[in-house]
Each structure stands twice: as C-alpha cells, then as structure tokens.
Design a protein around this motif. Structure first.
Motif, PDB file in Angstrom:
ATOM      1  N   VAL A 236       0.836  -1.207   0.000  1.00 30.75           N
ATOM      2  CA  VAL A 236       0.000   0.000   0.000  1.00 30.75           C
ATOM      3  C   VAL A 236       0.867   1.253   0.000  1.00 30.75           C
ATOM      4  O   VAL A 236       0.583   2.225  -0.723  1.00 30.75           O
ATOM      5  N   ILE A 237       1.947   1.221   0.781  1.00 34.18           N
ATOM      6  CA  ILE A 237       2.861   2.373   0.800  1.00 34.18           C
ATOM      7  C   ILE A 237       3.466   2.594  -0.586  1.00 34.18           C
ATOM      8  O   ILE A 237       3.563   3.733  -1.071  1.00 34.18           O
ATOM      9  N   GLY A 238       3.868   1.494  -1.248  1.00 27.33           N
ATOM     10  CA  GLY A 238       4.420   1.613  -2.599  1.00 27.33           C
ATOM     11  C   GLY A 238       3.416   2.190  -3.580  1.00 27.33           C
ATOM     12  O   GLY A 238       3.758   3.033  -4.419  1.00 27.33           O
ATOM     13  N   LEU A 239       2.151   1.775  -3.478  1.00 27.60           N
ATOM     14  CA  LEU A 239       1.120   2.299  -4.373  1.00 27.60           C
ATOM     15  C   LEU A 239       0.812   3.761  -4.066  1.00 27.60           C
ATOM     16  O   LEU A 239       0.527   4.550  -4.981  1.00 27.60           O
ATOM     17  N   VAL A 240       0.865   4.122  -2.781  1.00 33.30           N
ATOM     18  CA  VAL A 240       0.670   5.531  -2.414  1.00 33.30           C
ATOM     19  C   VAL A 240       1.799   6.389  -2.993  1.00 33.30           C
ATOM     20  O   VAL A 240       1.559   7.506  -3.491  1.00 33.30           O
ATOM     21  N   ILE A 241       3.029   5.856  -2.953  1.00 30.30           N
ATOM     22  CA  ILE A 241       4.155   6.576  -3.552  1.00 30.30           C
ATOM     23  C   ILE A 241       3.929   6.740  -5.057  1.00 30.30           C
ATOM     24  O   ILE A 241       4.173   7.825  -5.620  1.00 30.30           O
ATOM     25  N   ALA A 242       3.449   5.687  -5.713  1.00 35.26           N
ATOM     26  CA  ALA A 242       3.167   5.766  -7.152  1.00 35.26           C
ATOM     27  C   ALA A 242       2.081   6.803  -7.430  1.00 35.26           C
ATOM     28  O   ALA A 242       2.174   7.579  -8.401  1.00 35.26           O
ATOM     29  N   MET A 243       1.043   6.833  -6.577  1.00 38.84           N
ATOM     30  CA  MET A 243      -0.028   7.814  -6.760  1.00 38.84           C
ATOM     31  C   MET A 243       0.496   9.234  -6.548  1.00 38.84           C
ATOM     32  O   MET A 243       0.150  10.151  -7.313  1.00 38.84           O
ATOM     33  N   PHE A 602       3.298   9.828 -23.375  1.00 41.33           N
ATOM     34  CA  PHE A 602       2.614   9.393 -22.158  1.00 41.33           C
ATOM     35  C   PHE A 602       3.130   8.032 -21.695  1.00 41.33           C
ATOM     36  O   PHE A 602       3.214   7.761 -20.492  1.00 41.33           O
ATOM     37  N   LEU A 603       3.452   7.155 -22.651  1.00 39.70           N
ATOM     38  CA  LEU A 603       4.021   5.854 -22.297  1.00 39.70           C
ATOM     39  C   LEU A 603       5.353   6.031 -21.572  1.00 39.70           C
ATOM     40  O   LEU A 603       5.639   5.322 -20.596  1.00 39.70           O
ATOM     41  N   LEU A 604       6.156   6.981 -22.039  1.00 41.55           N
ATOM     42  CA  LEU A 604       7.425   7.248 -21.361  1.00 41.55           C
ATOM     43  C   LEU A 604       7.173   7.725 -19.932  1.00 41.55           C
ATOM     44  O   LEU A 604       7.904   7.355 -18.999  1.00 41.55           O
ATOM     45  N   GLY A 605       6.138   8.544 -19.744  1.00 43.40           N
ATOM     46  CA  GLY A 605       5.801   8.990 -18.393  1.00 43.40           C
ATOM     47  C   GLY A 605       5.401   7.834 -17.499  1.00 43.40           C
ATOM     48  O   GLY A 605       5.820   7.754 -16.331  1.00 43.40           O
ATOM     49  N   LYS A 606       4.605   6.908 -18.031  1.00 49.01           N
ATOM     50  CA  LYS A 606       4.214   5.725 -17.253  1.00 49.01           C
ATOM     51  C   LYS A 606       5.438   4.879 -16.907  1.00 49.01           C
ATOM     52  O   LYS A 606       5.576   4.396 -15.774  1.00 49.01           O
ATOM     53  N   LEU A 607       6.321   4.688 -17.905  1.00 49.67           N
ATOM     54  CA  LEU A 607       7.525   3.890 -17.661  1.00 49.67           C
ATOM     55  C   LEU A 607       8.408   4.532 -16.595  1.00 49.67           C
ATOM     56  O   LEU A 607       9.013   3.831 -15.773  1.00 49.67           O
ATOM     57  N   LEU A 608       8.486   5.865 -16.598  1.00 50.67           N
ATOM     58  CA  LEU A 608       9.300   6.551 -15.609  1.00 50.67           C
ATOM     59  C   LEU A 608       8.763   6.314 -14.202  1.00 50.67           C
ATOM     60  O   LEU A 608       9.517   5.984 -13.273  1.00 50.67           O
ATOM     61  N   ILE A 609       7.453   6.437 -14.031  1.00 52.01           N
ATOM     62  CA  ILE A 609       6.847   6.244 -12.709  1.00 52.01           C
ATOM     63  C   ILE A 609       6.958   4.788 -12.279  1.00 52.01           C
ATOM     64  O   ILE A 609       7.377   4.481 -11.153  1.00 52.01           O
ATOM     65  N   VAL A 610       6.586   3.876 -13.189  1.00 52.81           N
ATOM     66  CA  VAL A 610       6.628   2.446 -12.858  1.00 52.81           C
ATOM     67  C   VAL A 610       8.060   1.999 -12.596  1.00 52.81           C
ATOM     68  O   VAL A 610       8.330   1.244 -11.645  1.00 52.81           O
ATOM     69  N   GLY A 611       9.008   2.447 -13.426  1.00 54.48           N
ATOM     70  CA  GLY A 611      10.403   2.060 -13.234  1.00 54.48           C
ATOM     71  C   GLY A 611      10.961   2.557 -11.920  1.00 54.48           C
ATOM     72  O   GLY A 611      11.660   1.822 -11.203  1.00 54.48           O
ATOM     73  N   LEU A 651      -1.156   0.716 -13.306  1.00 53.69           N
ATOM     74  CA  LEU A 651      -2.591   1.009 -13.388  1.00 53.69           C
ATOM     75  C   LEU A 651      -2.886   2.413 -12.863  1.00 53.69           C
ATOM     76  O   LEU A 651      -3.720   3.133 -13.437  1.00 53.69           O
ATOM     77  N   ILE A 652      -2.221   2.796 -11.778  1.00 52.38           N
ATOM     78  CA  ILE A 652      -2.428   4.134 -11.230  1.00 52.38           C
ATOM     79  C   ILE A 652      -1.942   5.194 -12.217  1.00 52.38           C
ATOM     80  O   ILE A 652      -2.653   6.173 -12.514  1.00 52.38           O
ATOM     81  N   ALA A 653      -0.722   4.999 -12.738  1.00 53.07           N
ATOM     82  CA  ALA A 653      -0.187   5.961 -13.711  1.00 53.07           C
ATOM     83  C   ALA A 653      -1.051   5.993 -14.967  1.00 53.07           C
ATOM     84  O   ALA A 653      -1.316   7.071 -15.525  1.00 53.07           O
ATOM     85  N   HIS A 654      -1.507   4.813 -15.406  1.00 56.52           N
ATOM     86  CA  HIS A 654      -2.357   4.759 -16.599  1.00 56.52           C
ATOM     87  C   HIS A 654      -3.670   5.492 -16.359  1.00 56.52           C
ATOM     88  O   HIS A 654      -4.202   6.147 -17.266  1.00 56.52           O
ATOM     89  N   SER A 658      -4.487   8.426 -18.709  1.00 54.06           N
ATOM     90  CA  SER A 658      -5.606   8.185 -19.624  1.00 54.06           C
ATOM     91  C   SER A 658      -6.498   9.410 -19.724  1.00 54.06           C
ATOM     92  O   SER A 658      -7.108   9.659 -20.777  1.00 54.06           O
ATOM     93  N   VAL A 659      -6.590  10.180 -18.640  1.00 55.76           N
ATOM     94  CA  VAL A 659      -7.353  11.427 -18.691  1.00 55.76           C
ATOM     95  C   VAL A 659      -6.700  12.386 -19.679  1.00 55.76           C
ATOM     96  O   VAL A 659      -7.377  13.000 -20.522  1.00 55.76           O
ATOM     97  N   TYR A 660      -5.375  12.491 -19.608  1.00 58.26           N
ATOM     98  CA  TYR A 660      -4.658  13.346 -20.560  1.00 58.26           C
ATOM     99  C   TYR A 660      -4.810  12.825 -21.986  1.00 58.26           C
ATOM    100  O   TYR A 660      -4.972  13.604 -22.936  1.00 58.26           O
ATOM    101  N   GLY A 661      -4.722  11.499 -22.147  1.00 59.69           N
ATOM    102  CA  GLY A 661      -4.852  10.928 -23.483  1.00 59.69           C
ATOM    103  C   GLY A 661      -6.201  11.216 -24.102  1.00 59.69           C
ATOM    104  O   GLY A 661      -6.302  11.579 -25.288  1.00 59.69           O
ATOM    105  N   MET A 662      -7.272  11.061 -23.305  1.00 57.81           N
ATOM    106  CA  MET A 662      -8.610  11.356 -23.818  1.00 57.81           C
ATOM    107  C   MET A 662      -8.757  12.842 -24.103  1.00 57.81           C
ATOM    108  O   MET A 662      -9.412  13.238 -25.078  1.00 57.81           O
ATOM    109  N   CYS A 663      -8.136  13.672 -23.277  1.00 58.97           N
ATOM    110  CA  CYS A 663      -8.186  15.113 -23.495  1.00 58.97           C
ATOM    111  C   CYS A 663      -7.499  15.488 -24.802  1.00 58.97           C
ATOM    112  O   CYS A 663      -8.028  16.289 -25.588  1.00 58.97           O
TER     113      CYS A 663
END
Length: 711
Positions: A236-243, A602-611, A651-654, A658-663
């Motif tokens: 949960v702490i790791g997911l909070v950090i990701a969020m 946006f994929l690079l942004g997700k990879l940065l957060i996930v990595g 999933l959190i980053a996506h 995804s909001v930005y992608g739809m925008c």
C-alpha cells in the motif's frame, strides 16, 4: 480537383454555424433497440448468477469432497475423522475435464489415512489383509464371501488396487520417486492394476500430475496469500508513492509541460541506462560461481523466482532486453524530434483543459470501481458454475433390466424398486456433471459469462471516454474560457451519456465484445491444435488470430473517436463513427503529425513512474536498503509484492495519463472541426488558442509539403 475528390470520398466538411457552441444539450436518445437488448442481457446475466449460486459450491475448489459431495475432515459431519481423499483409480485423473470440473472421473471416498502398502483386491480377499483393505472401500460396503471380486469391482464398492501413497493438500497421491533417473513406486517400476495385468508407473504419474495441477496452484496461492498478509502494508505504501508521483507529475505537467516532457525523456533514458548497468554488474559478479552457468532451458519453470537471479543467463537476458528498449527509444526520439514539439503544444493545451476540469483526474477511480464490480461478479459466477457438477450414478450391469442406464442414488438403491426388480443390477458411479438441462447448458453459460464480462467492461470504459470527451469538448468550444464553460462540465457530460446514449455505448461495446469472445475461442482452438501435426491448420489459426487482433485494435480506435463525436453532437453510434472517421481522413496529414506521438510520450511517463517505484520496491523487498534492511518482511516469494507494486503503479499511472490521453484526442478532433467551421476572421473566430493554432497549422503545413515532395 484533389480537394474535391477528397471531399467526395470522405464526406463534406462542416459548415459555419453561428449557433454551435460545443456539446449540444437539446438531444434525444440514440440506439434505443441496443439499449433495450443491453438491459435484457443484464437481467439474463443476473439470472445466470442466481442460478449458479444456487447450484454451485465454491468450497469444492478448496476442500476435498467425495463422490457423494460430502466434505472430508469437516467437523460435525460423518467424515470429521476422515480428512484425506482417496481416488479409486487415479489413472483416470489424466483428463482435461479435471481442470473444468474440479473432480476426477473416478469414485472417491474420504479416509482416515492414505494407503501405505501395495495390495490388490484379488490378493487381499479372504486374507487377514482384507480388514485393512476394507477401509478404502465405500462406507456402506458389506463384506460377503459369496460376492466375487468381479462383482465388487463391477459395483464400484472397492478399488482394484492400493498403491503406497502420501497425503498432499488432503489428497492421497502415489508415493512416486526417482532413482537414478527411473520413476518408481516402492522398489518397482510397474504395478498390477487389480485386473490381472501390469502397467507402467508412468501412467500413475500422468494421472497424479493432472489431479495435482489444481493442488499445486492452490499451494502456490496459499504461499502468495501468506506473502500478501505480511507485506500488504508495504505494498500500500508503494502504491501511495506511485499515486503521489503520478499526481506530482500531472501537476507539474499542468504548469511546466514543455520542461516536464523533456525531463521525462531524459529520466527514462537514465533509468534504462542504470538498469543495463545493474544487469551487467550482476552478470559479472556471478562469473565463476557454482551453478551460475546453468541455462534457463535446463532449469525449467520454478515457482521461486529467486533461483533465476543466481543464473548469469538471466541477467544477460535482462541486459539485452533493456538495451534493445533503450536503442528503440533513442531512435524514435531522433526521428520524431519535430513531431514531439507539436505534441508538446497539444499537451500544454490539454494541461490547461485539465486545469479547468480538475475533477476529471478523479474519474478513473469511478471506472476502476465499476471494473472491479464487473470482475468480481464474473469471477464468482465462473467459480459457482464450475462447481455445479455433481456425481452421477447409473444403474448398470443388467442388460435385461428396463431401468438400465437410468440415474440412481447409491445410498437408497438397495432398498429401491429398481433394485428389487433387477437384483443383478448395481448403482455405479458414471461421471461428474448432471442430467438436468442446467447441467447440459453449463458450457454455454460459461461462454455467456465471459461474453457478458467483456460487454460490461467495454461499456464501463466507453462511459468513461464519453464523459471525459464531453467535459473537455465543453472547454474547447468555450470562446471565453472559463466563463463560457458550464458549472460542472464532468457531471453534465456523465448525465448526458447515461440519459441519452446508453444504447450507443452498448452498441459500440457489443461490437468489441463479439470480436474479443471470438479471439478467446480462437485461443482455445489454438491450444487444442498444438498437439496436431496439421501445419496448414496451424498456419490458418495464426492468420485468424492476427486478423482479429488487428480488427480489435481498429475497432477500439474507431470507437474512441466515435464516442467523442457522440459526446459533442449526440448522434447515434454509426453516424458518429462515420463522421469521426471521415473527419480524420480529411485531416490525414495532421493525424500523421500527431499519430501516436502523444501516446508515446505518455508511455514514457508511465515507464518513468513504474520504473522508479519498481526499482525502489526491488531494493526494499530484497533487503538491499541498509537503513530499512530489518524492516522488510520475510517472504516466500519476494517477486509477489514487487510485481504487485509494479502492476498497481502502472494502473495508477495509466489512470492519470488516460485522462490526458482522452483530453488530447478530444482537443485534436475539436481542432479539426474548428478549422472546417471557422476561418479565424472576426466574424468566424477560431475557438483554439493562438499558440495551439500556430504550431499545429505550421507543423501540418510542413508535413504536407514533405509529402508532396516525396510524391
């Protein structure tokens, strides 16, 4: 002439309309027939779930049950002191039905302990050993010396043979071991099957493997569950950090879009570079260590993934994969450098739109909650359907009996009319399933369950896309931002989608669900054809899978743009899909400029957060951070929390991106509409911002000239 041909082929461009101010509020219901079908399908799905919950018993997945459906070792039952399940003929467990029905097609009884010696009914009968043998017969077995061995086996009252066994997950499995590469039970490589013939031990191995497949999965699941119980807090702490990282990134993107994109690109390259360096260092460290040169093929599959990290080949594979990924990203950045500048301008405009509709950042939580409901209902219904099968007994062994082949109850058969009418007949175990219409329809109900899951999941995603598109279209078509925007654009768009366009969303998601269920069926057929030697059939199956994969991608693309048009104009699905497709084709040069470039960023942004979060989780759970080395919990498989954190972070980053992608997609379609409706004059001003107009028009003009030169 060229423009006229393009207009004739891809429809007429939109004309100036002084009354058009964005999403139309005076609209009517669309695709009503599909809406009715959708609600009828939901009612049917609920009915299937209720019927499955009535007949199924998920405890069969966890606890062993005998052929009469009674649980072994359960307190308060007659089997309370019999915790182990014994199979009469475990060779019959070598059947694919085991995985579907959670039962082997052979009689099973609950016993106090597993057999510890080798005996056949033929040898044990009329000897002192028969007292031991009897405990592995059916509970109501009455020893009658007049009854022959053949009659006992015919009636399914005792197993033909006992084999030394060991309990595993409360089931008795043959005590098979290997000696110098030879598979044996005891000191023998063959066994007598109780019918006068000898069989190879490998047949027992195949039966035990199939019966043990679910049990190994269950043991693995229990260990994974134990890991979750001791590490959930840190997950949960790791997911909070990701969020927090995702939210921080989005906030910075709102004010520093250009800088953040370039920082993101550089950081992704550096993170991948560090990954390559770390893999090389581990590869070099293992040089000369005993056992580190074993190949992955020779090692095979191991549930403890830590074993693989002691192999040099593992780190070499990681290093090659990361290097290829690094080279691909660098080459893409070199070739797309000009288009990236255009994409950054669109991301800046999207950042301003998100800034005015900040509640849109929370909408992915709604989608996530609804998807969790769909998954939970589908999974529970699937389990209840799978455990609906019952042991079926039939009257057999008396051809002259008129009741032969009919179902019977073994507990009451000897006192029944059928037994008195046919004294030579017996009530024997036939199969697992059922004779009712419900049991015959189980396979169809499972397919319907999967289909409805796809339909509902796609509907939830479509609802989110229409809602976000309506909110961001309200921003774009507001001439004076934010004064001309509605008070609550997101809630207004959500209400319009449900009130007027449930049928259209159901229509689009239905088409996608049909393609997805066909892909599932093709995957099933492909698994069945793997053992076949027909190369043409395999080639045809590969082509079909590839075609339907491409079709699914195209339909997702078409649906996404159709939902944007639905959110703006309120037209039905087919009209919206046609108008969106023609609009994109009329602006194909601009589409080429931005084709997947923003998605790539946006994929690079997700990879940065996930990595970043994944590397932190890896060092923490493997006790490599000295400051908190003693804080990390002991685990069976440390990859369980690491993978959970990585998948959850993605999933959190996506969800945020995804909001930005739809925008971005909504603004781009609105931009293309704006160019057709208006000319930038005082009477027909553009709704787009001056910055967006300058860079998009300039970029598309350069691409157009380049295309003309290439022709």
């Amino acid at each position: 002439m060229e423009e006229d041909r393009k207009e004739a082929a891809y429809g007429t461009p939109q004309k100036y309309d002084p009354t058009f101010k964005g999403p139309i509020y005076n609209r009517g219901c669309t695709d009503v027939i599909c809406c009715v079908l959708f609600f009828l399908a939901i009612v049917g799905y609920v009915a299937v779930g209720l019927i499955a919950w009535t007949h199924g018993d998920p405890r069969k997945v966890i606890y062993p049950t005998d052929s009469r459906g009674e649980f072994c070792g359960q307190k308060g039952t007659k089997n309370a002191n019999k915790p182990f399940l014994f199979y009469f003929n475990i060779v019959k467990c070598a059947s694919p039905l085991v995985l579907l029905e959670f039962q082997c097609p052979t009689p099973q009884i609950c016993v106090e302990k597993c057999p510890d010696r080798y005996l056949t009914l033929l040898n044990a009968r009329n000897t002192p050993e028969f007292a031991y043998y009897k405990q592995f017969c059916v509970p109501d077995f009455q020893s009658d010396k007049k009854q022959s061995v053949a009659e006992v086996l015919r009636d399914g009252q005792c197993p033909a043979v006992l084999i030394p066994s060991k309990p595993l997950a409360q089931r008795c499995f043959p005590a098979i071991h290997a000696h110098k590469g030879v598979i044996m039970v005891g000191n023998a490589t063959t066994y007598e099957d109780g019918h006068g013939s000898r069989k190879n031990i490998t047949e027992l191995v195949e039966g035990a493997k199939q019966a043990n497949g679910i049990l190994e999965a269950r043991q693995l699941a229990m260990r994974i569950f134990e890991d979750y119980t001791v590490s959930w807090y840190w997950i949960v702490i790791g997911l909070v950090i990701a969020m927090a990282l995702s939210l921080l990134f989005i906030i910075l993107l709102r004010f520093l879009a250009g800088i953040m994109v370039w920082v993101m690109i550089v950081m992704v390259i550096l993170v991948l570079g560090y990954g390559i360096f770390h893999c090389y260092m581990e590869y070099a460290r293992l040089r000369g260590e005993a056992g580190s040169d074993i190949s992955l093929v020779d090692l095979g599959f191991q549930t403890d993934f830590r074993v693989y990290l002691h192999l040099r080949q593992t780190w070499m594979a990681f290093m090659i994969i990361l290097s290829i990924l690094e080279v691909i990203i660098i080459l893409l950045l070199i070739f797309l450098r000009k288009r990236i500048l255009i994409a950054i301008a669109l991301i800046k405009e999207a950042s301003r739109a998100v800034g005015y509709v900040m509640c849109s950042m929370l909408y992915p939580l709604v989608t996530f909650f609804l998807l969790c409901l769909c998954i939970a209902y589908w999974a529970s219904t699937a389990v209840f359907l799978s455990t609906s099968n019952e042991a079926v007994y039939k009257i057999l062994d008396d051809p002259s009996c008129s009741f032969t082949g009919k179902t019977c109850n073994p507990e009451t058969f000897f006192n029944s009319t059928e037994s008195r009418s046919c004294p030579k007949a017996s009530c024997q175990f036939a199969f697992y399933g059922g004779e009712s219409g419900y049991h015959r329809a189980l396979l169809g109900l499972q397919i319907f369950n999967v289909f409805m899951f796809f339909w509902l999941a796609n509907f939830v995603l479509a609802l989110g896309q229409v809602t976000l598109a309506g909110a961001f279209a309200s921003y774009y078509w507001a001439l004076r931002k934010p004064d001309d925007m509605p008070a609550f654009p997101l809630f207004s768009a959500f209400g319009r989608a449900l009130r007027y366009h449930t049928g259209s969303l159901a229509f689009g998601s239905l088409i996608l669900a049909i393609v997805q269920i066909i892909r599932v069926i093709l995957e099933y057929l492909d698994q069945r054809l793997k053992a076949a030697e027909n190369k043409f059939a395999k080639f045809l199956m590969t082509c079909l899978k590839c075609c339907f994969w491409c079709l699914e991608k195209f339909i997702k693309f078409l649906n996404r743009n159709a939902y944007i048009m639905i959110a703006i104009y309120g037209t039905n699905f087919c009209t919206s899909a046609r108008n969106a497709f023609f609009l994109l084709m009329r602006n194909i040069i601009r589409v080429a400029v931005l084709d997947k470039v923003t998605d790539f960023l946006f994929l690079l942004g997700k990879l940065l957060i996930v990595g970043s979060v994944g590397i932190l989780a890896f060092f923490f759970f493997t006790h490599r951070i000295r400051i908190v080395q003693d804080t990390a919990p002991p685990l069976n498989y440390y990859w369980v929390p690491i993978l959970t954190v990585i998948v959850g972070s993605y999933l959190i980053a996506h969800g945020f991106f995804s909001v930005y992608g739809m925008c971005v997609d909504t603004l781009f379609l609105c931009f293309c509409e704006d160019l057709e409706r208006n000319d930038g004059s005082q009477e027909r001003p553009y709704f787009m911002s001056p910055e967006l107009r300058d860079i998009l028009l300039k970029g598309s003009a350069e691409e157009g000239k380049r295309a003309e030169v290439e022709e």
